[in-house]
Design an enzyme around this catalytic site. Structure first.
Site, PDB file in Angstrom:
ATOM      1  N   CYS A   1      32.502  34.571   4.371  1.00 13.78           N
ATOM      2  CA  CYS A   1      32.914  33.266   4.906  1.00 13.78           C
ATOM      3  C   CYS A   1      34.082  33.415   5.887  1.00 13.78           C
ATOM      4  O   CYS A   1      34.893  34.344   5.788  1.00 13.78           O
ATOM      5  CB  CYS A   1      33.357  32.350   3.781  1.00 13.78           C
ATOM      6  SG  CYS A   1      32.029  31.763   2.732  1.00 13.78           S
TER       7      CYS A   1
ATOM      8  N   ASN B   1      32.622  33.421  10.128  1.00 11.81           N
ATOM      9  CA  ASN B   1      31.695  33.974   9.145  1.00 11.81           C
ATOM     10  C   ASN B   1      30.915  35.138   9.742  1.00 11.81           C
ATOM     11  O   ASN B   1      30.646  35.186  10.958  1.00 11.81           O
ATOM     12  CB  ASN B   1      30.780  32.907   8.542  1.00 11.81           C
ATOM     13  CG  ASN B   1      29.995  32.097   9.546  1.00 11.81           C
ATOM     14  OD1 ASN B   1      30.425  31.929  10.680  1.00 11.81           O
ATOM     15  ND2 ASN B   1      28.855  31.590   9.129  1.00 11.81           N
ATOM     16  N   VAL B   2      30.609  36.092   8.880  1.00 14.44           N
ATOM     17  CA  VAL B   2      29.888  37.307   9.278  1.00 14.44           C
ATOM     18  C   VAL B   2      28.755  37.496   8.288  1.00 14.44           C
ATOM     19  O   VAL B   2      29.005  37.764   7.106  1.00 14.44           O
ATOM     20  CB  VAL B   2      30.818  38.546   9.261  1.00 14.44           C
ATOM     21  CG1 VAL B   2      30.067  39.784   9.762  1.00 14.44           C
ATOM     22  CG2 VAL B   2      32.062  38.310  10.121  1.00 14.44           C
ATOM     23  N   GLU B   3      27.532  37.316   8.759  1.00  8.80           N
ATOM     24  CA  GLU B   3      26.375  37.390   7.861  1.00  8.80           C
ATOM     25  C   GLU B   3      25.765  38.784   7.840  1.00  8.80           C
ATOM     26  O   GLU B   3      26.129  39.663   8.632  1.00  8.80           O
ATOM     27  CB  GLU B   3      25.351  36.331   8.266  1.00  8.80           C
ATOM     28  CG  GLU B   3      25.919  34.930   8.109  1.00  8.80           C
ATOM     29  CD  GLU B   3      24.915  33.817   8.315  1.00  8.80           C
ATOM     30  OE1 GLU B   3      23.837  34.061   8.898  1.00  8.80           O
ATOM     31  OE2 GLU B   3      25.218  32.687   7.875  1.00  8.80           O
TER      32      GLU B   3
ATOM     33  N   CYS C   1      33.764  26.649   0.466  1.00 10.88           N
ATOM     34  CA  CYS C   1      32.996  26.942  -0.748  1.00 10.88           C
ATOM     35  C   CYS C   1      33.952  27.260  -1.902  1.00 10.88           C
ATOM     36  O   CYS C   1      35.165  27.450  -1.707  1.00 10.88           O
ATOM     37  CB  CYS C   1      32.027  28.100  -0.503  1.00 10.88           C
ATOM     38  SG  CYS C   1      32.824  29.720  -0.491  1.00 10.88           S
TER      39      CYS C   1
ATOM     40  N   GLU D   1      36.801  31.599   6.109  1.00 11.80           N
ATOM     41  CA  GLU D   1      38.129  31.448   5.492  1.00 11.80           C
ATOM     42  C   GLU D   1      38.607  32.768   4.895  1.00 11.80           C
ATOM     43  O   GLU D   1      39.761  33.166   5.062  1.00 11.80           O
ATOM     44  CB  GLU D   1      38.089  30.386   4.387  1.00 11.80           C
ATOM     45  CG  GLU D   1      37.657  29.008   4.847  1.00 11.80           C
ATOM     46  CD  GLU D   1      36.159  28.784   4.705  1.00 11.80           C
ATOM     47  OE1 GLU D   1      35.370  29.676   5.083  1.00 11.80           O
ATOM     48  OE2 GLU D   1      35.775  27.709   4.221  1.00 11.80           O
TER      49      GLU D   1
ATOM     50  N   CYS E   1      35.985  30.554  -1.595  1.00 11.43           N
ATOM     51  CA  CYS E   1      37.099  30.460  -0.634  1.00 11.43           C
ATOM     52  C   CYS E   1      38.250  29.644  -1.213  1.00 11.43           C
ATOM     53  O   CYS E   1      39.421  29.935  -0.958  1.00 11.43           O
ATOM     54  CB  CYS E   1      36.616  29.875   0.682  1.00 11.43           C
ATOM     55  SG  CYS E   1      35.598  31.052   1.607  1.00 11.43           S
TER      56      CYS E   1
END
Ligand code: THU
Length: 130
Positions: free
Chosen positions: A54, A43-45, A88, A56, A91
């Site tokens: 996300c 994940n990359v926020e 989620c 995935e 995804c």
């Protein structure tokens, strides 16, 4: 072909690379295609929280940019924050897009460090398709 535990271990390695300074909820994913190729994602926020990506979807995007033409047969998801880290809804819809068939397997780490396996049919019944 990778087995479930190997895939979870690769997802764990990807999880270690997560960029999640806002939630501290690190996730990694390993997406396996019927070509035998696999792709990792974390994940990359973003400071604008809603833009966060996300693990995935990152893994499936990596497959696209690598030129993967096969179909998704299995995806393992690992989080250092919890076992049984379910994907989620967004995804799940992405997985359905690339799935080989409704038997696409989603592999999670269960409490005893074993694998819990679900199908896309179980996690996204009556999904949207064009
Ligand atoms: N996250 C994923 O990477 N995959 C999911 O299926 C659910 C949520 C990430 C997004 C965000 O960076 C963090 O987990 C907390 O929501």
């Amino acid at each position: 072909m990778l087995n479930n535990l190997e895939m979870l271990n690769l997802a764990k390695e990807a999880c270690e690379k997560a960029y999640a300074p806002y939630s501290n909820f690190n996730v990694g994913a390993c997406a396996l295609y019927d070509s035998g190729n696999y792709y990792l994602g974390c994940n990359v926020e973003n400071a604008s929280y809603g833009l966060s990506l996300c693990a995935e979807r990152n893994a499936m995007s990596n497959a696209i940019v690598a030129g993967e033409k096969g179909k998704l047969v299995k995806i393992a998801i690992y989080s250092n924050n919890r076992t049984n880290c379910m994907p989620c809804g967004a995804c799940r819809q992405w997985m359905a897009e690339f799935k080989k068939d409704k038997e696409l397997q989603i592999v999670l780490e269960s409490e005893d460090s074993k694998c819990a396996v679900f199908t896309i049919e179980e996690l996204l019944p009556y999904g949207f398709e064009l």
